[in-house]
Write a protein that holds these residues in place. Structure first.
Motif, mmCIF file in Angstrom:
data_model
loop_
_atom_site.group_PDB
_atom_site.id
_atom_site.type_symbol
_atom_site.label_atom_id
_atom_site.label_comp_id
_atom_site.label_asym_id
_atom_site.label_seq_id
_atom_site.Cartn_x
_atom_site.Cartn_y
_atom_site.Cartn_z
ATOM 1 N N SER A 9 -2.295 -10.969 8.016
ATOM 2 C CA SER A 9 -1.024 -10.761 7.323
ATOM 3 C C SER A 9 -0.127 -9.822 8.106
ATOM 4 O O SER A 9 1.084 -10.034 8.210
ATOM 5 N N GLN A 12 1.327 -11.682 11.085
ATOM 6 C CA GLN A 12 2.415 -12.554 10.675
ATOM 7 C C GLN A 12 3.662 -11.740 10.307
ATOM 8 O O GLN A 12 4.797 -12.134 10.615
ATOM 9 N N TRP A 16 7.361 -12.096 11.903
ATOM 10 C CA TRP A 16 8.588 -12.318 11.139
ATOM 11 C C TRP A 16 9.645 -11.278 11.482
ATOM 12 O O TRP A 16 10.830 -11.602 11.633
ATOM 13 N N ALA A 32 11.962 -19.849 4.650
ATOM 14 C CA ALA A 32 10.542 -19.840 4.981
ATOM 15 C C ALA A 32 9.979 -18.427 4.860
ATOM 16 O O ALA A 32 8.871 -18.223 4.343
ATOM 17 N N PHE A 33 10.748 -17.441 5.325
ATOM 18 C CA PHE A 33 10.300 -16.052 5.227
ATOM 19 C C PHE A 33 10.191 -15.615 3.773
ATOM 20 O O PHE A 33 9.233 -14.948 3.378
ATOM 21 N N ARG A 35 9.585 -17.479 1.162
ATOM 22 C CA ARG A 35 8.384 -18.108 0.580
ATOM 23 C C ARG A 35 7.129 -17.405 1.046
ATOM 24 O O ARG A 35 6.183 -17.226 0.268
ATOM 25 N N TRP A 36 7.106 -17.002 2.319
ATOM 26 C CA TRP A 36 5.921 -16.307 2.848
ATOM 27 C C TRP A 36 5.730 -14.978 2.128
ATOM 28 O O TRP A 36 4.610 -14.632 1.724
ATOM 29 N N CYS A 37 6.801 -14.202 1.924
ATOM 30 C CA CYS A 37 6.703 -12.909 1.243
ATOM 31 C C CYS A 37 6.204 -13.063 -0.189
ATOM 32 O O CYS A 37 5.391 -12.273 -0.672
ATOM 33 N N SER A 39 4.469 -15.530 -1.466
ATOM 34 C CA SER A 39 3.243 -16.320 -1.655
ATOM 35 C C SER A 39 2.036 -15.449 -1.974
ATOM 36 O O SER A 39 1.055 -15.942 -2.543
ATOM 37 N N HIS A 43 0.957 -10.389 1.686
ATOM 38 C CA HIS A 43 2.041 -10.630 2.634
ATOM 39 C C HIS A 43 3.167 -9.619 2.434
ATOM 40 O O HIS A 43 3.673 -9.039 3.399
ATOM 41 N N TYR A 104 6.588 -24.574 9.409
ATOM 42 C CA TYR A 104 7.513 -24.909 8.336
ATOM 43 C C TYR A 104 8.286 -26.187 8.588
ATOM 44 O O TYR A 104 9.121 -26.572 7.779
ATOM 45 N N THR A 278 12.588 -9.843 -1.183
ATOM 46 C CA THR A 278 11.149 -9.860 -0.903
ATOM 47 C C THR A 278 10.322 -9.376 -2.086
ATOM 48 O O THR A 278 9.099 -9.306 -1.985
#
Length: 322
Positions: A9, A12, A16, A32-33, A35-37, A39, A43, A104, A278
């Motif tokens: 994590s 990644q 980012w 995309a960022f 969604r990553w935060c 998820s 993260h 992505y 975020t």
């Protein structure tokens, strides 16, 4: 505690941050960022730690530069930026583009279609007479493909963005507006707005009548009604206040009891860079807000002050809200 997942994590998160501060990040990267935060908490925590270290480095490096300068050794240009990059790792920088595209599936291609194209840039609005008796008010970040038969303009396809279409009473020839897999069949003397943003399309009638042909059905949209559809199908026409729903025509954006995440998503269409929330709780907070397009340069700071958010400002107009 799974230290392997924590380290992954953090790797990644570093990737980012490098990408978001590179000046090359796109709007799709921002989604995309986000969604990553959201998820996983892991993260979000990893990115918060990386962000704090990024900010802590600035004053520390500045002190080192000042000390070196007093000792007769001039500080190298761009030292703060390069030292931060060194902290995050050159290997991460080299691999981040592949990570984003592969992870992505970002579309790097252009628009398809034939005929003339009408476009507005981010933050730009235009009035266009596409043919005699048909006028458009194009909003920000809009892409339209004009349809013609011979020398006659017969309609257009809204690829993205939104526009108000006004059909003069004297224009009796058919004029068809396409959006996604549907068509709006106009009538003389009618005016309506069409919008295609983030996979959702809407038709809002202002005057006269508009008919939405979708699949095998045709739905009448009356003045002060809005009809939406997406990949899951067609909704039901609902009553709206056009002065609020289409306030952008007067360079104003009005939000009434909407989640802050939705407000920020819409605001991002009007400004360069990207505002990214975020924190899930902050994004779910319902707000009432009114902004003018002239405030877009400072809108992140306005949100920060109004809703108690913490803002991290990055190059290129990127702002992280938590």
């Amino acid at each position: 505690m799974d230290t392997t997942n924590i380290h992954e994590s953090e790797r990644q998160a570093q990737a980012w941050l490098v990408h978001l501060t590179s000046g090359t990040a796109t709007r799709e990267d921002g989604e995309a960022f986000r969604r990553w935060c959201l998820s996983s908490e892991q993260h979000a925590d990893a990115f918060a730690r990386t962000r704090r270290m990024w900010h802590d480095l600035g004053p520390a490096i500045a002190r080192r530069q000042e000390s070196a300068s007093r000792g007769g050794r001039p500080a190298p240009r761009h030292a703060i930026r390069m030292s931060r990059r060194a902290f995050l790792g050159t290997a991460v920088t080299a691999s981040v583009a592949a990570l984003v595209v592969a992870g992505y599936g970002l579309d790097m291609g252009g628009q398809r279609g034939s005929g003339a194209t009408l476009r507005t840039a981010i933050g730009e609005q235009r009035h266009v007479d596409v043919t005699q008796g048909v006028a458009l008010e194009m909003n920000t970040a809009t892409n339209i493909g004009v349809r013609s038969s011979g020398n006659t303009v017969t309609g257009f396809r809204l690829r993205s963005g939104e526009a108000v279409v006004r059909i003069a009473p004297s224009h009796t020839a058919p004029f068809v507006v396409e959006l996604e897999d549907a068509r709006v069949l106009s009538r003389p003397g009618s005016s309506f707005a069409v919008r295609c943003v983030d996979g959702v399309s809407t038709v809002t009638c202002l005057e006269g009548q508009a008919v939405l042909a979708h699949a095998t059905s045709k739905t009448l949209v009356k003045p002060s009604q809005q009809l939406a559809f997406d990949a899951d199908g067609l909704g039901t026409a609902i009553a709206v206040n056009p002065d609020t729903a289409l306030a952008w025509r007067h360079r104003v954006l009005i939000y009434d009891n909407q989640p802050l995440a939705d407000v920020v998503t819409d605001i991002n269409r009007y400004r360069p860079g990207r505002i990214v929330i975020t924190d899930r709780t902050l994004g779910e907070r319902r707000v009432h807000a009114r902004f003018t397009l002239d405030q877009m340069a400072d809108v992140a700071s306005l949100i920060e002050e109004a809703y108690g958010a913490h803002a991290t400002h990055l190059p290129g107009g990127w702002v992280l809200l938590s």
